[in-house]
Design a protein around this motif. Sequence first.
Motif, PDB file in Angstrom:
ATOM      1  N   SER A 226      28.128  58.121  41.397  1.00  0.00           N
ATOM      2  CA  SER A 226      29.186  59.092  41.042  1.00  0.00           C
ATOM      3  C   SER A 226      30.623  58.724  40.875  1.00  0.00           C
ATOM      4  O   SER A 226      30.797  57.672  41.363  1.00  0.00           O
ATOM      5  CB  SER A 226      29.205  60.053  42.298  1.00  0.00           C
ATOM      6  N   PRO A 227      31.237  58.988  39.564  1.00  0.00           N
ATOM      7  CA  PRO A 227      32.256  58.236  39.412  1.00  0.00           C
ATOM      8  C   PRO A 227      33.575  58.913  40.326  1.00  0.00           C
ATOM      9  O   PRO A 227      34.677  58.870  39.990  1.00  0.00           O
ATOM     10  CB  PRO A 227      32.549  58.816  37.810  1.00  0.00           C
ATOM     11  N   ILE A 228      33.115  60.394  40.948  1.00  0.00           N
ATOM     12  CA  ILE A 228      34.267  60.610  41.723  1.00  0.00           C
ATOM     13  C   ILE A 228      33.639  60.847  43.339  1.00  0.00           C
ATOM     14  O   ILE A 228      32.772  60.955  43.342  1.00  0.00           O
ATOM     15  CB  ILE A 228      34.679  62.249  41.211  1.00  0.00           C
ATOM     16  N   GLU A 264      35.682  57.856  31.389  1.00  0.00           N
ATOM     17  CA  GLU A 264      36.058  56.230  31.238  1.00  0.00           C
ATOM     18  C   GLU A 264      35.221  55.315  32.471  1.00  0.00           C
ATOM     19  O   GLU A 264      34.629  54.552  32.199  1.00  0.00           O
ATOM     20  CB  GLU A 264      37.562  56.078  31.332  1.00  0.00           C
ATOM     21  N   ARG A 265      35.542  56.046  33.434  1.00  0.00           N
ATOM     22  CA  ARG A 265      34.799  55.522  34.835  1.00  0.00           C
ATOM     23  C   ARG A 265      33.189  55.572  34.548  1.00  0.00           C
ATOM     24  O   ARG A 265      32.480  54.773  34.983  1.00  0.00           O
ATOM     25  CB  ARG A 265      35.256  56.236  35.884  1.00  0.00           C
ATOM     26  N   VAL A 266      32.641  56.712  34.067  1.00  0.00           N
ATOM     27  CA  VAL A 266      31.428  56.874  33.850  1.00  0.00           C
ATOM     28  C   VAL A 266      30.884  55.621  32.958  1.00  0.00           C
ATOM     29  O   VAL A 266      29.932  55.197  33.069  1.00  0.00           O
ATOM     30  CB  VAL A 266      31.038  58.441  33.255  1.00  0.00           C
ATOM     31  N   ALA A 267      31.597  55.787  31.558  1.00  0.00           N
ATOM     32  CA  ALA A 267      31.127  54.605  30.815  1.00  0.00           C
ATOM     33  C   ALA A 267      31.312  53.272  31.361  1.00  0.00           C
ATOM     34  O   ALA A 267      30.161  52.414  30.933  1.00  0.00           O
ATOM     35  CB  ALA A 267      32.186  54.801  29.472  1.00  0.00           C
ATOM     36  N   ASP A 278      38.261  50.516  43.968  1.00  0.00           N
ATOM     37  CA  ASP A 278      36.819  51.002  43.503  1.00  0.00           C
ATOM     38  C   ASP A 278      36.002  51.158  44.925  1.00  0.00           C
ATOM     39  O   ASP A 278      35.913  49.755  45.607  1.00  0.00           O
ATOM     40  CB  ASP A 278      36.383  50.372  42.758  1.00  0.00           C
ATOM     41  N   MET A 279      35.276  52.068  44.946  1.00  0.00           N
ATOM     42  CA  MET A 279      34.375  52.157  46.207  1.00  0.00           C
ATOM     43  C   MET A 279      33.010  51.071  45.780  1.00  0.00           C
ATOM     44  O   MET A 279      32.973  50.994  44.672  1.00  0.00           O
ATOM     45  CB  MET A 279      33.565  53.400  46.506  1.00  0.00           C
ATOM     46  N   GLY A 280      32.724  50.203  46.762  1.00  0.00           N
ATOM     47  CA  GLY A 280      31.575  49.626  46.751  1.00  0.00           C
ATOM     48  C   GLY A 280      30.231  50.301  46.395  1.00  0.00           C
ATOM     49  O   GLY A 280      30.413  51.626  45.821  1.00  0.00           O
ATOM     50  N   LYS A 281      29.027  49.584  46.566  1.00  0.00           N
ATOM     51  CA  LYS A 281      27.679  50.234  46.099  1.00  0.00           C
ATOM     52  C   LYS A 281      27.544  51.703  46.777  1.00  0.00           C
ATOM     53  O   LYS A 281      27.798  51.841  47.835  1.00  0.00           O
ATOM     54  CB  LYS A 281      26.715  49.418  46.655  1.00  0.00           C
ATOM     55  N   GLU A 282      27.052  52.451  45.740  1.00  0.00           N
ATOM     56  CA  GLU A 282      26.868  53.902  46.511  1.00  0.00           C
ATOM     57  C   GLU A 282      25.619  53.981  47.214  1.00  0.00           C
ATOM     58  O   GLU A 282      24.505  53.553  46.657  1.00  0.00           O
ATOM     59  CB  GLU A 282      26.829  54.832  45.295  1.00  0.00           C
TER      60      GLU A 282
END
Lengths: 439, 395
Positions: A226-228, A264-267, A278-282
């Motif tokens: 998830s980008p958000i 852009e985050r999604v891309a 930025d968060m690490g691994k989801e």
Amino acid sequence: MSAGTKIVTPKAAPAKEVEKDASMQKQKDMMAAHYDRLTGAHETGAKVCNTFVPGNLNELIMCFDLLNNLPEINAIQSGLRRQSGGYVLEAEKIGHSEDVCTYVKSDIGMMAKGNIGPNGKKMPDPDVLLLSYTGCFTFMKWFELLREQYKCETIMLHTPYMGDGKITKNMVEYMVKQLKEEVIPKLERASGVKFDIDRLREYLKKSTKAEDNLVHVLQQAKKKPSPIDAYFGGIYYIGPIFGAFRGTQDAIDYYDFLREEIDERVAQGKGPVTPDGDMGKERYRLVTEGPPNYTNFRQFWKMFYDEGAVVVASSYTKVGGVYDFGFRHDPEKPLETLAEYCLGVYTNRSLPMRIDMLCNYIDEYDADGLLINSIKSCNSFSAGQLLMMREVEKRTGKPAAFVESDLVDPRYFSAANIKNRLESYFQMVEQKRAGARAA
Amino acid sequence: MATSLKQPAVADIVARATALFEDLNFSSAREWKAAKPGRKVIGYMPIYVPRELMHAGDMLPLGIVGGGDQLEVIHGDAYYQSYICRIPRSTVELGVSGRIDFVDGMLFPSICDVIRNLSGMWKMMFPHVYSRYFDVPQNYKDEIGGNYYINELAELREDLGRLRGKPITDAELANSIGVYNENRRLVRELYNFRAGKPWQVPAAEVYLLMRAGLVLPVEQHSDMLRDYLAAVRVEQRPKRDNCRIVLTGVFCEQPPLNLIKSLELAGCYVVDDDLLLVTRWLTADVPIDGDPMRNLALTFLHHSESTAAKYEPNQKEKGQHLVRAVKRTGAEGVIFACPSFCDPALLDRPILQHVLKDAGIPYIAFKYAENSGQMQPIREQAGTFADSIKLWSGK
């Protein structure tokens, strides 16, 4: 002790710079500019209308050149700035019960201590109180308390509750009549500005554009990663639309900008931004129910992102209005659309409707489970949440967890308890996954 | 069959009301339902529902006001956090434990967010029971709030007609309005009588009589009130040197009976209160002639009690109902007794206290829960209040 001994108090480590997306900074600047408009009202001569976030009628308020002042947002700002605890105590000192809503007490306490806003300047007295009574009984009492203090025009707009899970013709007609015969004439009187329905239509058109983009952004959380973060980060995203900006070009610009940023985050395949970057691994995808705690907001958030937990959908980001089912402000029926907006806010929906929404989120956003943050002083959200938790677990087969805190009363934030509960919950999610793999 | 013409004594009437109060299985309502096939019982919670509609549909309106201090709440606590008041959890207990399994419908009036949310819980927990959130207008103009309310009443009337299997007619409704007008007149008469001679009518007895009105058919309740009024007028009871107070804040979750008794034992005659407001919510007779729905709606708008659950559009009028109650009943002070975690009562309290202060009326405040057991602190507080009024009020 020898004469040469020197006691040195350890200095706190310098605060780490909080990382923010450009959109978050833009939102912060918008909010700051709005607070400057409010605190400068006595110089500019602008008139001020206090009203509430859920189902707020910003487009209508702007038709009368009134500035929108939202006491819940003020309480949140006080919470984030660690001032609300003192305000709550002040309100209790002057006779308000320890049992009731801490937003109210933070607001009352802030007034008692000079009513200084987040920009360090005195907040204006309202010229009118627009009591948009939607989804929360406490609102009514809150503005009765403020009316006693300010002795200004107070306008009630009663929104019936969706107890049977539907909006009826009677409800809409009742609200439109109130708007036509009570709210608008009184706003005209308070502001000295004549109502122009075409002006309202123009604002509503602008609202729709921003609403489309907000929905797009929130739905990006369906992607993996998830980008958000749709709870902690989501609070930034909903600020302009549920605050004083819906219906403005500023809101359109903000949500265009936000959409581009998230796309852009999604891309780039990025997860959400957190205060630590930025968060690490989801690792865990969660749906949350209930408001967050604001006095320890970053600490609370950190408990999630440190574990790789991201909130992919939240009920709280629907507290001002629900767009999930296609609602957009409709300039073709300007008063009816305002009524439907107020009727549809999350806490004005029956408990079965709320449960349906949460179950759908878990499915649509492919979440690992539900986390409820139950707020001590918010009965509108909290009463019934234990049943909601069990029902969501039963229907989705996904685990749910329950933590407790408060909106802006720091006495009810117990970091160790919450962290403990969250860690157990994440273990439970792992076990469920292991069980599913074994099967 | 010979019928005794002897009037029942006060003690007998109170004993019957006490038995009804203590019966957490609602046996009398069960018996009423069983006496005739097809009868329906509709439960309702505080603060107000138009009971005339149910009566007109041959139904028994049954007041559900929690479980009190005699109900052990086992399941109900699992549904609520510690910071939610008691009444929803004991009401859930009544439901889950089967104590109200004979009830065909439940109405959840617009009073607060907790009862509002309970309406949704009830739909999920008891899907075969008719349940409805009963909304009332917060706008008091005939053509705005009035029209809305008439339509809400019409929806409820249709639902009840469906439950009965036959629509409710205007004639039935007009008849029921008359029956309830009579009941409310008797309730007002009792309240007025108590205000004049509180030593003759202890608060606990008035409370038990009002509680009986929640479970008995209205005609039987009216008989009970008539009998009591007749009996209590001739029975001489000792007059104590108590002060006179208005009790307020007790409109939803019920205080334990012992709390009400404790106030009088501590030296405070209760001369008015907001307990069980449904019995006298409408303060004037509802007209019998004309459109009964409109009559019910307009009486609601223009002749109903003031309380925290109701918006007061006029700032100057806010809290004046308490000042008027004090003057009307010759009270010397006001006691705010609010249930813990009761948002409406507790949020309203500071405003009302300011109004009383401006009017020079003394007051005290405390909180309770329906299962509060320890009365000593309340007795001490009320006793001190009574002493201060007697010693320092200058009367």
